[in-house]
Motif scaffolding. Structure first.
Motif, PDB file in Angstrom:
ATOM      1  N   UNK A  97       6.880  18.953  -4.551  1.00 47.29           N
ATOM      2  CA  UNK A  97       6.649  17.641  -5.156  1.00 47.29           C
ATOM      3  C   UNK A  97       5.148  17.398  -5.308  1.00 47.29           C
ATOM      4  N   UNK A  98       4.807  16.381  -6.070  1.00 48.49           N
ATOM      5  CA  UNK A  98       3.410  15.987  -6.244  1.00 48.49           C
ATOM      6  C   UNK A  98       3.108  14.783  -5.355  1.00 48.49           C
ATOM      7  N   UNK A  99       1.928  14.782  -4.758  1.00 49.56           N
ATOM      8  CA  UNK A  99       1.496  13.658  -3.936  1.00 49.56           C
ATOM      9  C   UNK A  99       0.990  12.553  -4.858  1.00 49.56           C
ATOM     10  N   UNK A 100       1.731  11.463  -4.907  1.00 47.37           N
ATOM     11  CA  UNK A 100       1.324  10.323  -5.731  1.00 47.37           C
ATOM     12  C   UNK A 100       0.407   9.382  -4.957  1.00 47.37           C
ATOM     13  N   UNK A 101       0.698   9.169  -3.676  1.00 46.63           N
ATOM     14  CA  UNK A 101      -0.059   8.204  -2.879  1.00 46.63           C
ATOM     15  C   UNK A 101      -0.150   8.686  -1.442  1.00 46.63           C
ATOM     16  N   UNK A 102      -1.247   8.310  -0.780  1.00 49.97           N
ATOM     17  CA  UNK A 102      -1.533   8.730   0.588  1.00 49.97           C
ATOM     18  C   UNK A 102      -1.642   7.488   1.476  1.00 49.97           C
ATOM     19  N   UNK A 103      -1.731   7.664   2.804  1.00 48.67           N
ATOM     20  CA  UNK A 103      -1.788   6.506   3.701  1.00 48.67           C
ATOM     21  C   UNK A 103      -2.852   5.486   3.282  1.00 48.67           C
ATOM     22  N   UNK A 104      -2.448   4.201   3.301  1.00 47.66           N
ATOM     23  CA  UNK A 104      -3.344   3.118   2.923  1.00 47.66           C
ATOM     24  C   UNK A 104      -3.244   2.712   1.471  1.00 47.66           C
ATOM     25  N   UNK A 105      -2.591   3.548   0.624  1.00 45.85           N
ATOM     26  CA  UNK A 105      -2.470   3.241  -0.807  1.00 45.85           C
ATOM     27  C   UNK A 105      -1.410   2.171  -1.054  1.00 45.85           C
ATOM     28  N   UNK A 106      -1.546   1.509  -2.184  1.00 49.54           N
ATOM     29  CA  UNK A 106      -0.581   0.499  -2.626  1.00 49.54           C
ATOM     30  C   UNK A 106       0.158   1.045  -3.847  1.00 49.54           C
ATOM     31  N   UNK A 107       1.470   1.122  -3.751  1.00 48.62           N
ATOM     32  CA  UNK A 107       2.310   1.602  -4.847  1.00 48.62           C
ATOM     33  C   UNK A 107       2.992   0.401  -5.486  1.00 48.62           C
ATOM     34  N   UNK A 109       4.513  -1.463  -9.548  1.00 50.37           N
ATOM     35  CA  UNK A 109       5.158  -1.203 -10.827  1.00 50.37           C
ATOM     36  C   UNK A 109       4.461  -1.974 -11.934  1.00 50.37           C
ATOM     37  N   UNK A 110       4.366  -1.328 -13.092  1.00 50.81           N
ATOM     38  CA  UNK A 110       3.926  -1.980 -14.318  1.00 50.81           C
ATOM     39  C   UNK A 110       4.980  -1.674 -15.368  1.00 50.81           C
ATOM     40  N   UNK A 111       5.922  -2.593 -15.548  1.00 55.46           N
ATOM     41  CA  UNK A 111       7.050  -2.377 -16.467  1.00 55.46           C
ATOM     42  C   UNK A 111       7.770  -1.070 -16.148  1.00 55.46           C
ATOM     43  N   UNK A 112       8.099  -0.874 -14.890  1.00 54.81           N
ATOM     44  CA  UNK A 112       8.830   0.285 -14.379  1.00 54.81           C
ATOM     45  C   UNK A 112       7.983   1.551 -14.242  1.00 54.81           C
ATOM     46  N   UNK A 113       6.742   1.530 -14.703  1.00 52.09           N
ATOM     47  CA  UNK A 113       5.860   2.685 -14.529  1.00 52.09           C
ATOM     48  C   UNK A 113       5.171   2.569 -13.171  1.00 52.09           C
ATOM     49  N   UNK A 114       5.246   3.631 -12.385  1.00 49.04           N
ATOM     50  CA  UNK A 114       4.626   3.618 -11.065  1.00 49.04           C
ATOM     51  C   UNK A 114       3.109   3.647 -11.181  1.00 49.04           C
ATOM     52  N   UNK A 115       2.458   2.835 -10.359  1.00 47.46           N
ATOM     53  CA  UNK A 115       1.010   2.833 -10.282  1.00 47.46           C
ATOM     54  C   UNK A 115       0.586   2.924  -8.822  1.00 47.46           C
ATOM     55  N   UNK A 116      -0.537   3.570  -8.605  1.00 48.01           N
ATOM     56  CA  UNK A 116      -1.108   3.698  -7.266  1.00 48.01           C
ATOM     57  C   UNK A 116      -2.496   3.074  -7.300  1.00 48.01           C
ATOM     58  N   UNK A 117      -2.659   2.023  -6.514  1.00 54.83           N
ATOM     59  CA  UNK A 117      -3.926   1.275  -6.503  1.00 54.83           C
ATOM     60  C   UNK A 117      -4.316   0.828  -7.912  1.00 54.83           C
TER      61      UNK A 117
END
Length: 285
Positions: A97-107, A109-117
């Motif tokens: 898998x791909x690492x999308x977010x790491x400890x401390x990050x905020x995950x 949604x923007x119209x169902x699209x995942x965003x990190x920070x």
């Protein structure tokens, strides 16, 4: 390590088949696993480019070996970075898998699209090479010229709509590799164009070529989309936004329509991350 499954395509591919359409003269790599599921279910292959239907005959599709990845152990979780591809243990099995977010990050949604920070999930090349991580949606061939419809100052290009979705003018988050996907597809808001000379165009979920040319001069035009990680219809939305705690990671597959990942599991404990992928050996066809 040999790649298994389809969850990271097109970045990483499992066992595949080279399938060609005799209606529009386009060929593509497709998932061997999904081809076999279609055959078992008695379903037809639907060409991603022209929408024609074909009886499944695996014996006619040249096999392509899966990718092989080079891996190194993860001995320190603090060295894991966003965008890296890792091997994780889940229910007693290794998964990539791909690492999308790491400890401390905020995950979020923007119209169902995942965003990190507040930013889209990055998909950098694993080894710094030129492996293409965009997804082909369409190629204009002599047999698909009818998809170009005349407009006052150019051409309107109808999407392939291989899955017979009712939104006939919207380009969708399709991928040729997923020959067996039957879920409702999502409209996309980004595409890329490849052509052998500069071309003016615009995209607002519909694609318009702003050139007053005979349509035959547009042969060879290709349409791509970037990899976008979004929630599907089956995913719950009430858990977002979420803040990752210490030792928590949010993992995704680049083949978002079929991947089972943190969108389903939730955050993964860092102890489950065993290896980092540092290179790809892609077999020749």
């Amino acid at each position: 390590m040999v790649v298994e499954g389809d969850s990271m395509a097109p970045t990483l591919r499992g066992a595949s088949l080279r399938w060609s359409c005799d209606k529009c003269d386009v060929s593509t790599l497709t998932s061997q696993l999904q081809i076999r599921e279609l055959a078992e279910q008695g379903r037809a292959i639907v060409c991603f480019n022209c929408g024609s239907r074909h009886r499944v005959d695996e014996s006619q599709y040249p096999p392509v070996n899966p990718d092989v990845v080079r891996i190194v152990p993860i001995n320190d979780q603090t060295t894991v970075q966003r965008g890296q591809v890792v091997v994780v243990t889940r229910e007693g099995k290794f998964q990539v898998k791909r690492v999308a977010a790491i400890p401390g990050d905020r995950v979020s949604l923007d119209l169902d699209v995942l965003q990190v920070n507040g930013e889209s999930i990055a998909t950098p090349a694993i080894d710094g090479g030129a492996h293409d991580r965009s997804i082909t949606l369409f190629e204009l061939t002599p047999r698909t010229l009818e998809r170009l419809q005349r407009r006052e100052k150019g051409w309107f290009l109808l999407p392939p709509n291989a899955y017979r979705d009712s939104r006939r003018e919207s380009w969708l988050d399709d991928t040729p590799y997923n020959v067996g996907v039957s879920r409702r597809l999502n409209s996309i808001d980004q595409v890329k164009i490849e052509f052998d000379k500069p071309l003016r165009w615009q995209f607002d979920r519909r694609l318009t070529i702003l050139e007053d040319l005979p349509r035959e001069q547009l042969l060879g035009l290709k349409v791509y989309r970037p990899i976008i990680h979004r929630l599907n219809q089956i995913h719950r939305r009430d858990g977002y936004p979420l803040k990752l705690m210490d030792h928590q990671f949010f993992l995704v597959g680049d083949n978002a329509p079929v991947s089972v990942d943190s969108r389903d599991w939730g955050p993964v404990d860092g102890g489950a991350l065993k290896y980092r992928v540092v290179g790809i050996e892609r077999p020749s066809e």
